[in-house]
Design a protein around this motif. Structure first.
Motif, PDB file in Angstrom:
ATOM      1  N   TYR A  17     -14.480 -25.429 -63.638  1.00 22.41           N
ATOM      2  CA  TYR A  17     -13.170 -24.998 -64.133  1.00 22.41           C
ATOM      3  C   TYR A  17     -12.049 -25.446 -63.196  1.00 22.41           C
ATOM      4  CZ  TYR A  17      -9.277 -21.814 -65.071  1.00 22.41           C
ATOM      5  OH  TYR A  17      -8.041 -21.294 -65.319  1.00 22.41           O
ATOM      6  N   LEU A  18     -12.215 -25.233 -61.912  1.00 24.11           N
ATOM      7  CA  LEU A  18     -11.165 -25.572 -60.951  1.00 24.11           C
ATOM      8  C   LEU A  18     -10.914 -27.073 -60.898  1.00 24.11           C
ATOM      9  CD1 LEU A  18     -12.207 -23.148 -58.068  1.00 24.11           C
ATOM     10  CD2 LEU A  18     -10.207 -22.923 -59.562  1.00 24.11           C
ATOM     11  N   LEU A  19     -11.971 -27.851 -60.921  1.00 19.86           N
ATOM     12  CA  LEU A  19     -11.809 -29.302 -60.849  1.00 19.86           C
ATOM     13  C   LEU A  19     -11.242 -29.883 -62.150  1.00 19.86           C
ATOM     14  CD1 LEU A  19     -15.037 -30.258 -58.876  1.00 19.86           C
ATOM     15  CD2 LEU A  19     -12.672 -30.540 -58.089  1.00 19.86           C
ATOM     16  N   ARG A  20     -11.620 -29.319 -63.282  1.00 20.19           N
ATOM     17  CA  ARG A  20     -11.056 -29.808 -64.546  1.00 20.19           C
ATOM     18  C   ARG A  20      -9.547 -29.602 -64.591  1.00 20.19           C
ATOM     19  NH1 ARG A  20     -15.506 -27.769 -69.069  1.00 20.19           N
ATOM     20  NH2 ARG A  20     -17.071 -29.374 -68.633  1.00 20.19           N
ATOM     21  N   ARG A  21      -9.067 -28.576 -63.944  1.00 21.17           N
ATOM     22  CA  ARG A  21      -7.623 -28.320 -63.925  1.00 21.17           C
ATOM     23  C   ARG A  21      -6.878 -29.316 -63.047  1.00 21.17           C
ATOM     24  NH1 ARG A  21      -6.358 -22.310 -62.394  1.00 21.17           N
ATOM     25  NH2 ARG A  21      -4.242 -23.089 -62.823  1.00 21.17           N
ATOM     26  N   SER A  22      -7.534 -29.890 -62.045  1.00 20.83           N
ATOM     27  CA  SER A  22      -6.808 -30.710 -61.074  1.00 20.83           C
ATOM     28  C   SER A  22      -7.160 -32.191 -61.095  1.00 20.83           C
ATOM     29  CB  SER A  22      -7.047 -30.165 -59.658  1.00 20.83           C
ATOM     30  OG  SER A  22      -8.397 -30.328 -59.272  1.00 20.83           O
ATOM     31  N   LEU A  23      -8.383 -32.533 -61.481  1.00 16.47           N
ATOM     32  CA  LEU A  23      -8.791 -33.939 -61.430  1.00 16.47           C
ATOM     33  C   LEU A  23      -8.050 -34.771 -62.483  1.00 16.47           C
ATOM     34  CD1 LEU A  23     -12.664 -33.648 -60.998  1.00 16.47           C
ATOM     35  CD2 LEU A  23     -11.085 -34.764 -59.388  1.00 16.47           C
ATOM     36  N   PRO A  24      -7.888 -36.072 -62.238  1.00 13.97           N
ATOM     37  CA  PRO A  24      -7.314 -36.949 -63.267  1.00 13.97           C
ATOM     38  C   PRO A  24      -8.268 -37.038 -64.453  1.00 13.97           C
ATOM     39  CG  PRO A  24      -8.194 -38.243 -61.443  1.00 13.97           C
ATOM     40  CD  PRO A  24      -8.241 -36.808 -61.005  1.00 13.97           C
ATOM     41  N   PRO A  25      -7.767 -37.437 -65.625  1.00 15.91           N
ATOM     42  CA  PRO A  25      -8.591 -37.392 -66.835  1.00 15.91           C
ATOM     43  C   PRO A  25      -9.760 -38.363 -66.850  1.00 15.91           C
ATOM     44  CG  PRO A  25      -6.462 -38.414 -67.283  1.00 15.91           C
ATOM     45  CD  PRO A  25      -6.370 -37.835 -65.913  1.00 15.91           C
ATOM     46  N   ASP A  26      -9.810 -39.335 -65.913  1.00 13.65           N
ATOM     47  CA  ASP A  26     -10.934 -40.270 -65.933  1.00 13.65           C
ATOM     48  C   ASP A  26     -12.104 -39.811 -65.064  1.00 13.65           C
ATOM     49  OD1 ASP A  26      -9.438 -40.751 -63.667  1.00 13.65           O
ATOM     50  OD2 ASP A  26      -9.215 -42.903 -63.982  1.00 13.65           O
ATOM     51  N   ILE A  27     -12.049 -38.574 -64.543  1.00  8.69           N
ATOM     52  CA  ILE A  27     -13.211 -37.929 -63.923  1.00  8.69           C
ATOM     53  C   ILE A  27     -13.367 -36.554 -64.559  1.00  8.69           C
ATOM     54  CG2 ILE A  27     -14.348 -37.098 -61.844  1.00  8.69           C
ATOM     55  CD1 ILE A  27     -12.729 -38.898 -60.167  1.00  8.69           C
ATOM     56  N   VAL A  28     -14.557 -36.266 -65.077  1.00  6.18           N
ATOM     57  CA  VAL A  28     -14.800 -34.979 -65.736  1.00  6.18           C
ATOM     58  C   VAL A  28     -16.003 -34.296 -65.088  1.00  6.18           C
ATOM     59  CG1 VAL A  28     -15.416 -33.828 -67.900  1.00  6.18           C
ATOM     60  CG2 VAL A  28     -13.868 -35.804 -67.920  1.00  6.18           C
ATOM     61  N   PRO A  29     -15.813 -33.130 -64.462  1.00  8.28           N
ATOM     62  CA  PRO A  29     -16.960 -32.364 -63.959  1.00  8.28           C
ATOM     63  C   PRO A  29     -17.732 -31.766 -65.129  1.00  8.28           C
ATOM     64  CG  PRO A  29     -14.929 -31.138 -63.628  1.00  8.28           C
ATOM     65  CD  PRO A  29     -14.529 -32.474 -64.169  1.00  8.28           C
ATOM     66  N   VAL A  30     -19.049 -31.921 -65.112  1.00  8.56           N
ATOM     67  CA  VAL A  30     -19.894 -31.460 -66.219  1.00  8.56           C
ATOM     68  C   VAL A  30     -20.564 -30.140 -65.894  1.00  8.56           C
ATOM     69  CG1 VAL A  30     -21.883 -32.029 -67.669  1.00  8.56           C
ATOM     70  CG2 VAL A  30     -20.279 -33.846 -66.968  1.00  8.56           C
ATOM     71  N   SER A  31     -21.134 -30.035 -64.698  1.00  6.52           N
ATOM     72  CA  SER A  31     -21.823 -28.807 -64.318  1.00  6.52           C
ATOM     73  C   SER A  31     -21.847 -28.694 -62.801  1.00  6.52           C
ATOM     74  CB  SER A  31     -23.255 -28.775 -64.871  1.00  6.52           C
ATOM     75  OG  SER A  31     -24.040 -29.799 -64.276  1.00  6.52           O
ATOM     76  N   ALA A  32     -22.041 -27.472 -62.312  1.00  5.09           N
ATOM     77  CA  ALA A  32     -22.132 -27.218 -60.873  1.00  5.09           C
ATOM     78  C   ALA A  32     -23.109 -26.083 -60.639  1.00  5.09           C
ATOM     79  CB  ALA A  32     -20.759 -26.872 -60.295  1.00  5.09           C
ATOM     80  N   GLU A  33     -23.879 -26.186 -59.563  1.00  5.22           N
ATOM     81  CA  GLU A  33     -24.819 -25.131 -59.212  1.00  5.22           C
ATOM     82  C   GLU A  33     -25.111 -25.187 -57.724  1.00  5.22           C
ATOM     83  OE1 GLU A  33     -28.949 -25.711 -60.475  1.00  5.22           O
ATOM     84  OE2 GLU A  33     -28.365 -27.724 -61.168  1.00  5.22           O
ATOM     85  N   GLU A  34     -25.474 -24.036 -57.171  1.00  4.00           N
ATOM     86  CA  GLU A  34     -25.903 -23.998 -55.778  1.00  4.00           C
ATOM     87  C   GLU A  34     -27.366 -24.409 -55.716  1.00  4.00           C
ATOM     88  OE1 GLU A  34     -26.100 -20.856 -52.042  1.00  4.00           O
ATOM     89  OE2 GLU A  34     -24.555 -20.621 -53.588  1.00  4.00           O
ATOM     90  N   VAL A  35     -27.701 -25.261 -54.736  1.00  2.00           N
ATOM     91  CA  VAL A  35     -29.063 -25.786 -54.629  1.00  2.00           C
ATOM     92  C   VAL A  35     -29.608 -25.503 -53.232  1.00  2.00           C
ATOM     93  CG1 VAL A  35     -28.874 -27.559 -56.397  1.00  2.00           C
ATOM     94  CG2 VAL A  35     -28.069 -28.049 -54.072  1.00  2.00           C
ATOM     95  N   ALA A  36     -30.903 -25.776 -53.068  1.00  2.00           N
ATOM     96  CA  ALA A  36     -31.568 -25.536 -51.787  1.00  2.00           C
ATOM     97  C   ALA A  36     -30.957 -26.409 -50.699  1.00  2.00           C
ATOM     98  CB  ALA A  36     -33.060 -25.821 -51.911  1.00  2.00           C
ATOM     99  N   VAL A  37     -31.039 -25.950 -49.464  1.00  2.00           N
ATOM    100  CA  VAL A  37     -30.405 -26.665 -48.361  1.00  2.00           C
ATOM    101  C   VAL A  37     -31.039 -28.026 -48.117  1.00  2.00           C
ATOM    102  CG1 VAL A  37     -29.564 -24.596 -47.215  1.00  2.00           C
ATOM    103  CG2 VAL A  37     -31.868 -25.443 -46.696  1.00  2.00           C
ATOM    104  N   ASP A  38     -32.301 -28.235 -48.570  1.00  2.00           N
ATOM    105  CA  ASP A  38     -32.944 -29.531 -48.353  1.00  2.00           C
ATOM    106  C   ASP A  38     -32.679 -30.518 -49.488  1.00  2.00           C
ATOM    107  OD1 ASP A  38     -34.433 -28.235 -50.263  1.00  2.00           O
ATOM    108  OD2 ASP A  38     -36.391 -28.743 -49.386  1.00  2.00           O
TER     109      ASP A  38
END
Length: 246
Positions: free
Chosen positions: A77-98
């Motif tokens: 949500y935050l990146l879609r509000r600020s990024l230019p229209p030629d980059i679209v964030p699709v999904s985000a999740e926290e992952v293991a440190v490795d």
């Protein structure tokens, strides 16, 4: 520190590739700039791999670390509000440190699209190679099957590639007709510089009768001059990146 995995799509037309370059607009550079604004501190982004200037992505994967910040799902949500229209964030999740966006990769899939109509479609021109000459598609399919498996792909990468070990494994090379479009899908454990674009250019040259060497002959030659041309960047998209857990 907590690690965030981010899947993004982008139109690569107006980028000088993925990797950060001083004074040039790149996907990594733009992402880092906008993430720094969210965190009020510099953020380093690591990608699953580089895409060249003009190459697109449907499912590029990156990761970054952060000490504090919003919940992982808020980044889209935050990146879609600020990024230019030629980059679209699709999904985000926290992952293991490795987890590592590049070193944890098990399989990558690229798709190249050729438009074969006599007149190019202006609405898909930025994402396709317009090549209206007649092609023997069935011959291209047979040739594509010879690329599957583990091979030395010296003939199918830039002659200036500094990597010494040019053996890679391709799990899939499919040639699919879709109306006036031709999709060439390549899936493997890794790719060399320009490898998919040279594979596409070689298959097209075979289909158009410009090239007489067979794929096994080209592979065994280990000579870039024996393969076909390098297809234009605009038709290529990084389609999907798979990881062991998936």
């Amino acid at each position: 520190m907590p690690k965030i995995k981010l899947v993004i799509s982008y139109d690569g037309t107006d980028f000088h590739g993925f990797a950060r370059q001083p004074g040039l607009r790149t996907v990594q550079g733009v992402l880092e700039e906008h993430l720094a604004k969210i965190h009020n501190t510099p953020v380093e982004v690591f990608g699953s791999g580089r895409t060249d200037a003009g190459v697109h992505a449907v499912g590029q994967v990156v990761h970054f670390e952060r000490e504090v910040g919003p919940p992982a799902e808020r980044y889209v949500y935050l990146l879609r509000r600020s990024l230019p229209p030629d980059i679209v964030p699709v999904s985000a999740e926290e992952v293991a440190v490795d987890f590592h966006a590049r070193f944890s990769v098990r399989r990558k899939t690229y798709r190249y699209t050729i438009q074969r109509a006599n007149v190019p479609d202006i609405f898909t021109y930025r994402f396709t190679w317009h090549e209206p000459r007649p092609m023997d598609v069935e011959l291209m399919r047979r040739a594509a099957r010879d690329l599957v498996g583990e091979h030395d792909f010296t003939s199918f990468c830039a002659s200036t590639t500094p990597i010494e070990d040019k053996r890679r494994t391709l799990y899939q090379v499919d040639v699919t007709e879709r109306g006036s479009y031709l999709d060439i899908t390549c899936s493997g454990n890794g790719f060399l510089q320009y490898m998919v674009r040279i594979i596409v250019g070689t298959l097209v040259d075979l289909g158009e009768g410009r090239l007489r060497h067979s794929i096994p002959e080209i592979l065994s030659a280990r000579d870039r001059a024996q393969a076909g041309r390098t297809a234009p960047a605009r038709g290529l998209s990084l389609w999907k990146v798979d990881y062991e857990a998936e």
